[in-house]
Motif scaffolding. Sequence first.
Motif, PDB file in Angstrom:
ATOM      1  N   TYR A 208      -6.162   2.194  11.157  1.00 38.52           N
ATOM      2  CA  TYR A 208      -6.907   1.059  11.718  1.00 38.52           C
ATOM      3  C   TYR A 208      -6.406  -0.275  11.175  1.00 38.52           C
ATOM      4  N   CYS A 209      -5.377  -0.226  10.293  1.00 43.38           N
ATOM      5  CA  CYS A 209      -4.980  -1.431   9.562  1.00 43.38           C
ATOM      6  C   CYS A 209      -4.179  -2.384  10.429  1.00 43.38           C
TER       7      CYS A 209
ATOM      8  N   THR B  65       0.575   4.056   1.702  1.00 48.38           N
ATOM      9  CA  THR B  65       0.752   4.516   3.087  1.00 48.38           C
ATOM     10  C   THR B  65      -0.122   3.622   3.953  1.00 48.38           C
ATOM     11  N   ARG B  66       0.021   3.755   5.257  1.00 51.88           N
ATOM     12  CA  ARG B  66      -0.727   2.858   6.138  1.00 51.88           C
ATOM     13  C   ARG B  66      -1.903   3.576   6.820  1.00 51.88           C
ATOM     14  N   CYS B  67      -3.109   3.023   6.705  1.00 55.57           N
ATOM     15  CA  CYS B  67      -4.268   3.584   7.398  1.00 55.57           C
ATOM     16  C   CYS B  67      -4.147   3.215   8.881  1.00 55.57           C
TER      17      CYS B  67
ATOM     18  N   ARG C 266      -6.317   7.924   6.139  1.00 59.91           N
ATOM     19  CA  ARG C 266      -6.501   7.418   4.786  1.00 59.91           C
ATOM     20  C   ARG C 266      -6.151   8.568   3.856  1.00 59.91           C
TER      21      ARG C 266
ATOM     22  N   CYS D  77       0.862  -1.186   0.000  1.00 61.66           N
ATOM     23  CA  CYS D  77       0.000   0.000   0.000  1.00 61.66           C
ATOM     24  C   CYS D  77       0.893   1.229   0.000  1.00 61.66           C
TER      25      CYS D  77
ATOM     26  N   ARG E 246      -7.673   1.868  -2.791  1.00 66.44           N
ATOM     27  CA  ARG E 246      -7.509   3.283  -2.448  1.00 66.44           C
ATOM     28  C   ARG E 246      -7.614   4.189  -3.681  1.00 66.44           C
TER      29      ARG E 246
ATOM     30  N   THR F 236      -3.201  -3.008  -1.569  1.00 64.92           N
ATOM     31  CA  THR F 236      -3.808  -2.201  -2.622  1.00 64.92           C
ATOM     32  C   THR F 236      -3.114  -2.534  -3.948  1.00 64.92           C
TER      33      THR F 236
HETATM   34  S1  SF4 Z   1      -6.468  -0.587   5.455  1.00 66.38           S
HETATM   35 FE1  SF4 Z   1      -6.271  -1.366   3.369  1.00 66.38          FE
HETATM   36  S2  SF4 Z   1      -5.541   0.358   2.174  1.00 66.38           S
HETATM   37 FE2  SF4 Z   1      -5.184   0.890   4.333  1.00 66.38          FE
HETATM   38  S3  SF4 Z   1      -3.071   0.222   4.745  1.00 66.38           S
HETATM   39 FE3  SF4 Z   1      -4.398  -1.477   5.316  1.00 66.38          FE
HETATM   40  S4  SF4 Z   1      -4.524  -2.803   3.485  1.00 66.38           S
HETATM   41 FE4  SF4 Z   1      -3.733  -0.780   2.844  1.00 66.38          FE
END
Ligand code: SF4
Length: 491
Positions: free
Chosen positions: A180-181, A176-178, A300, A174, A263, A229
């Motif tokens: 809550y991930c 960048t990192r969300c 995000r 991905c 994303r 992603t």
């Molecule tokens: S929630 Fe989805 S888009 Fe965001 S960092 Fe995690 S895997 Fe990637």
Amino acid sequence: MKLILDKNISKYYLQTLCLLFFPGAKFSETEVVTPDTPVVEVTLKNEDDGAVCTATVTIGDKSVSRTHKEMYDHLPKNKTENMAANKAFFSAAEAFFGYTPPWGILTGVRPTKIVLDYLNEGMTKDQTVKELRKRYLLYPKKAILATDIARNESKIIKRYPLDTCSIYISIPFCPTRCSYCSFVSFTTKKLLALIPAYLEALKLELSLIAKQIKETGFKLKTIYIGGGTPTTLNENQLEDLLSYIDKLFDTSTLDEFTLEAGRPDTITEKKLQSAVNHNVTRISINPQSLNNYVLQEIDRCHTAEMFFKAFETARRVGVPCINTDLIIGLPADDIESYSDTLEKIIDLAPENITAHTFCVKRSADILKGGRDIFARENFEVSKCVDYTQIMTKKSGYIPYYMYRQKNAKANLENVGYCKKGTEGLYNILMMEEIHSIFAAGAGAVTKFVGERNVKIERIFNPKYPYEYLEQDREKAFEETRKIMDGFFVKG
Ligand code: SF4
């Protein structure tokens, strides 16, 4: 939390149930009890015609006990005893907190699996709903939801006998990192630099899978490229991967080919055009929320406007089926702002809408600093879930697949909705374990299905891309091939 259980009661299942009432609890049988320590005690007594359990929930000087008798009529003795223990605990905890979890004592990831079994036994819709209520204590609306989904699934499943298969392709990167991930997604510059080598290894594994499918006579029906992603790949990398897949498999004959773009900040017209040119039929574009302050809160890195633009581009280049993922219960979101998101999404008329209930594992960044987002009781979230069901129905969508996750807010579910005839097939086939799935890439799990619910074998690829790259691909696949030969020959 201290658990004191009769020796015949399964600790594992009762602990899972305890988490519905005590989210995030840690269990011990020897913990020194303080006034804040929750204590659960379950005793068992066998009578001639059934198992009788008494469960007591205590915190400090508040204590509630309930007794349940389960008759020896449909289950083996040990299962009857455990059912009695679970129901006794459920009713004691329900009385203690004044809260009833909507899915009752059903805690598994795939509730519709049980429902499909009932339907296969010849039960009608009404009988199935009644049985779910009686055996697992489901709210009526949840029993009806699971039954409606399973009835729709059963029509689709018939088209996929055991000699059909799917392919899952993992792109665990991905940009960048969300916050809550909790997924193993690679986002740092150093790790993103692994992508070119990763794609080469992935292509080699796909070529071995293609050969295996051809030799064994499986009929390939769906392909799913998931992440992470997948559109983190740049335009050339994505075009190269899709054209490689196109050469290996006859993608024009697939029932479904999904690219989980995910994303909006990674989507370009050229990437979507590549997808359409290579017979991708379904794309996920996931806003999660259309409120920019909510998107900021969860780190995000895109805006609602970027989502609208990506969606419009996908329509313009002719993607046949667009899915949009939403999350219910995000921090900073409330019923008004969520409803606004949902209504704007429905106005766009995507073929699929997937509504997840917010769920975080302990490892997620969002929980750092002791932030507590777990709620035992959360009427806002329940209302949003109900509103989604009502609004999608009103707008011509049907619920077509579902699953549940531990630690989901208010213990609620994730549901995929679709316009009739646009069901995400891979989602159903994978969730209900209907046929074999060959999986390529880091973290991917190949699953051989010899008989539904009875004969299933999983083969795990290395979790991290660097481990995957270290592995000798041909040697590793040889192992998969041997397991597969043994699995299908054993009978
Ligand atoms: S929630 Fe989805 S888009 Fe965001 S960092 Fe995690 S895997 Fe990637």
